[in-house]
Write a protein that holds these residues in place. Structure first.
Motif, PDB file in Angstrom:
ATOM      1  N   THR A  56     -22.015  -8.604  12.979  1.00  0.00           N
ATOM      2  CA  THR A  56     -22.988  -8.698  14.072  1.00  0.00           C
ATOM      3  C   THR A  56     -23.646  -7.363  14.391  1.00  0.00           C
ATOM      4  O   THR A  56     -24.221  -7.201  15.465  1.00  0.00           O
ATOM      5  CB  THR A  56     -22.315  -9.247  15.343  1.00  0.00           C
ATOM      6  N   ASP A  59     -27.398  -7.951  14.765  1.00  0.00           N
ATOM      7  CA  ASP A  59     -27.797  -9.121  15.545  1.00  0.00           C
ATOM      8  C   ASP A  59     -27.349  -9.110  17.003  1.00  0.00           C
ATOM      9  O   ASP A  59     -27.831  -9.901  17.796  1.00  0.00           O
ATOM     10  CB  ASP A  59     -27.246 -10.394  14.895  1.00  0.00           C
ATOM     11  N   GLY A  60     -26.405  -8.294  17.362  1.00  0.00           N
ATOM     12  CA  GLY A  60     -25.888  -8.330  18.734  1.00  0.00           C
ATOM     13  C   GLY A  60     -24.954  -7.172  18.990  1.00  0.00           C
ATOM     14  O   GLY A  60     -25.026  -6.127  18.344  1.00  0.00           O
TER      15      GLY A  60
END
Length: 114
Positions: A56, A59-60
């Protein structure tokens, strides 16, 4: 075999002593086994959390993802560091509580490309 009056009951004392020694040894082995299990839990949680964080990165929040995976695996994240696309996680799992002693065990893992 003849018995002398002063030796009466000595086998009982010997048997009780041996039983107490076996009980103590069994308890100690149980604590060691619980510590090994806690370390394995901490290591597995750290490995999975680092992998989740590394997936991640773009993405985050990698540390939030790592903390969520560690919690689901019975541990908590003590430290999370993101350096580029590499994530380093230190997790801690609760260990055995014996005679008032706390034995929480920690493990470290890192994941990322190359």
């Amino acid at each position: 075999m003849t018995r002398r009056p002063g030796e009466r009951g000595s086998a009982t004392l010997f048997a009780v002593g041996c039983l107490a020694l076996l009980l103590l040894l069994g308890s100690a082995l149980g604590v060691v086994a619980a510590m090994v299990r806690a370390h394995r839990t901490a290591q597995a949680a750290a490995d999975l959390a680092a992998l989740a964080g590394a997936t991640t990165v773009g993405d985050g929040d990698p540390c939030a993802a790592a903390a969520g995976i560690a919690e689901r695996n019975g541990a908590r994240v003590l430290d999370c560091a993101v350096r580029g696309r590499e994530v380093r996680v230190v997790s801690e799992a609760p260990g055995p509580r014996w005679l008032g002693q706390v034995a929480d065990l920690s493990a470290e893992a890192r994941a990322g490309p190359g």
